[in-house]
Motif scaffolding. Structure first.
Motif, PDB file in Angstrom:
ATOM      1  N   ALA A   1       3.657  10.173  -3.838  1.00  0.00           N
ATOM      2  CA  ALA A   1       4.791  10.235  -4.771  1.00  0.00           C
ATOM      3  C   ALA A   1       5.838   9.223  -4.331  1.00  0.00           C
ATOM      4  O   ALA A   1       6.131   9.082  -3.135  1.00  0.00           O
ATOM      5  N   ILE A   2       6.411   8.511  -5.293  1.00  0.00           N
ATOM      6  CA  ILE A   2       7.259   7.353  -4.987  1.00  0.00           C
ATOM      7  C   ILE A   2       8.729   7.738  -4.983  1.00  0.00           C
ATOM      8  O   ILE A   2       9.250   8.291  -5.956  1.00  0.00           O
TER       9      ILE A   2
ATOM     10  N   GLY B   1       1.896   8.874 -14.380  1.00  0.00           N
ATOM     11  CA  GLY B   1       3.169   8.352 -14.851  1.00  0.00           C
ATOM     12  C   GLY B   1       3.326   6.872 -14.603  1.00  0.00           C
ATOM     13  O   GLY B   1       2.546   6.053 -15.090  1.00  0.00           O
ATOM     14  N   ILE B   2       4.326   6.530 -13.810  1.00  0.00           N
ATOM     15  CA  ILE B   2       4.563   5.116 -13.538  1.00  0.00           C
ATOM     16  C   ILE B   2       3.401   4.487 -12.781  1.00  0.00           C
ATOM     17  O   ILE B   2       3.220   3.273 -12.797  1.00  0.00           O
TER      18      ILE B   2
ATOM     19  N   ILE C   1      -6.085   8.965  -3.562  1.00  0.00           N
ATOM     20  CA  ILE C   1      -5.059   8.950  -4.602  1.00  0.00           C
ATOM     21  C   ILE C   1      -4.326   7.614  -4.620  1.00  0.00           C
ATOM     22  O   ILE C   1      -4.053   7.028  -3.564  1.00  0.00           O
ATOM     23  N   PHE C   2      -4.040   7.144  -5.833  1.00  0.00           N
ATOM     24  CA  PHE C   2      -3.224   5.937  -5.991  1.00  0.00           C
ATOM     25  C   PHE C   2      -1.760   6.344  -5.840  1.00  0.00           C
ATOM     26  O   PHE C   2      -1.128   6.050  -4.838  1.00  0.00           O
ATOM     27  N   THR C   3      -1.215   7.053  -6.816  1.00  0.00           N
ATOM     28  CA  THR C   3       0.115   7.633  -6.688  1.00  0.00           C
ATOM     29  C   THR C   3       0.307   8.748  -7.710  1.00  0.00           C
ATOM     30  O   THR C   3      -0.169   8.648  -8.850  1.00  0.00           O
ATOM     31  N   ALA C   4       1.004   9.791  -7.291  1.00  0.00           N
ATOM     32  CA  ALA C   4       1.341  10.900  -8.190  1.00  0.00           C
ATOM     33  C   ALA C   4       2.548  10.572  -9.050  1.00  0.00           C
ATOM     34  O   ALA C   4       3.057  11.440  -9.758  1.00  0.00           O
ATOM     35  N   GLY C   5       3.022   9.318  -8.994  1.00  0.00           N
ATOM     36  CA  GLY C   5       4.178   8.928  -9.788  1.00  0.00           C
ATOM     37  C   GLY C   5       5.472   9.191  -9.055  1.00  0.00           C
ATOM     38  O   GLY C   5       5.512   9.217  -7.818  1.00  0.00           O
TER      39      GLY C   5
ATOM     40  N   GLU D   1       0.826  -1.208   0.000  1.00  0.00           N
ATOM     41  CA  GLU D   1       0.000   0.000   0.000  1.00  0.00           C
ATOM     42  C   GLU D   1       0.862   1.261   0.000  1.00  0.00           C
ATOM     43  O   GLU D   1       1.715   1.439   0.872  1.00  0.00           O
ATOM     44  N   PHE D   2       0.636   2.122  -0.983  1.00  0.00           N
ATOM     45  CA  PHE D   2       1.281   3.432  -0.968  1.00  0.00           C
ATOM     46  C   PHE D   2       0.747   4.212   0.227  1.00  0.00           C
ATOM     47  O   PHE D   2      -0.468   4.362   0.387  1.00  0.00           O
ATOM     48  N   ASN D   3       1.655   4.716   1.061  1.00  0.00           N
ATOM     49  CA  ASN D   3       1.235   5.336   2.314  1.00  0.00           C
ATOM     50  C   ASN D   3       2.005   6.631   2.563  1.00  0.00           C
ATOM     51  O   ASN D   3       2.644   6.823   3.591  1.00  0.00           O
ATOM     52  N   ARG D   4       1.918   7.522   1.598  1.00  0.00           N
ATOM     53  CA  ARG D   4       2.575   8.829   1.709  1.00  0.00           C
ATOM     54  C   ARG D   4       1.600   9.912   1.246  1.00  0.00           C
ATOM     55  O   ARG D   4       1.897  10.686   0.338  1.00  0.00           O
TER      56      ARG D   4
END
Length: 257
Positions: A24-25, A106-107, A57-61, A15-18
């Motif tokens: 953002a990764i 993006g990614i 949000i999923f991810t801003a890339g 899980e993206f947790n930021r």
């Protein structure tokens, strides 16, 4: 933890947790996910992988500040954590499910093309703004999106880099199903549970057969894209795009031929 990793009932969930940085990764996050997927490949207790973000949000890339800070001087990306993550994802023999709510930039959109089942909330928004950053597509997205959506639509999304919504992603074949945002996570978890309950060897064999015909093309395309991407990363157009981003202004590409 910027990546939450848990194993339960045969499913590895990443899980993206930021959320304070729109998920953002960073390089450290990519490495965490790469290690988790590689470990899951060796763990017989894990029978499916689920990748999720937050409801908003999923991810801003890529975290662009971190991305540029950790870029090797040669521009090569093979040693970068993002490459290690994507190779772990593309090479995973176990089924990968993704649940996307909010933006996948993006990614965040590219990685979905390497998953097996992709479910989107009706709030999902996808974009691949590589051209807007003076870059080119990455990790076989140039060929995979063309296969998925056809050349005209793929060209529109990759050349213009404009965002598109969940319903269009469904029509294109990028996602498996669109669901109300409140139902997304439970549904994706249920689909992962179905995979866990099926014979693991059958799922692995099915995935292997379905991807066999495209594996060589994907590998060749990743190599070609990486070469171009690495060169373009240090070119004037990308420098202008990144400078404009950090200065919060519109880039001016008119000076470049």
């Amino acid at each position: 933890m910027d990546i939450l990793s848990s194993k339960e009932n045969g499913v590895l969930t990443l899980e993206f947790n930021r959320p304070e940085r729109k998920n953002a990764i960073t390089a450290a996050m990519y490495q965490t996910m790469a290690d988790a997927i590689n470990e899951a490949e060796q763990d017989t207790a894990v029978r499916a992988i689920l990748i999720v973000g937050k409801p908003e949000i999923f991810t801003a890339g890529n975290d662009l500040e971190d991305f540029m800070k950790t870029a090797p001087s040669t521009g090569a990306i093979e040693d970068r954590s993002v490459y290690k993550f994507m190779m772990a994802l593309t090479g995973a023999t176990k089924p990968v499910v993704a649940a996307v709510a909010g933006a996948a930039v993006g990614i965040g959109t590219t990685l979905l093309m390497h998953c097996d089942l992709v479910y989107a909330a009706d709030t999902a928004k996808f974009s691949m703004p590589f051209s807007q950053l003076g870059l080119c597509p990455e990790f076989a997205s140039s060929v995979l999106l063309t296969q998925i959506a056809g050349y005209p639509r793929a060209a529109e999304k990759l050349m213009l880099g404009e965002a598109f919504l969940a319903q269009e992603a469904l029509e294109m074949g990028l996602v498996s199903r669109v669901l109300p945002a409140a139902e997304l996570l439970a549904f994706a978890q249920g689909q992962a549970a179905k995979l866990v309950a099926l014979p693991a060897s059958s799922i692995r064999a099915t995935k292997q057969l379905m991807k066999a015909s495209r594996n060589a093309l994907v590998s060749e395309t990743i190599t070609a894209e990486n070469k171009l991407f690495s060169a373009m990363l240090t070119a004037p157009e990308a420098k202008e795009a990144f400078t404009a981003f950090f200065q919060k202004r519109k880039p001016d590409f008119s000076q470049f031929a």
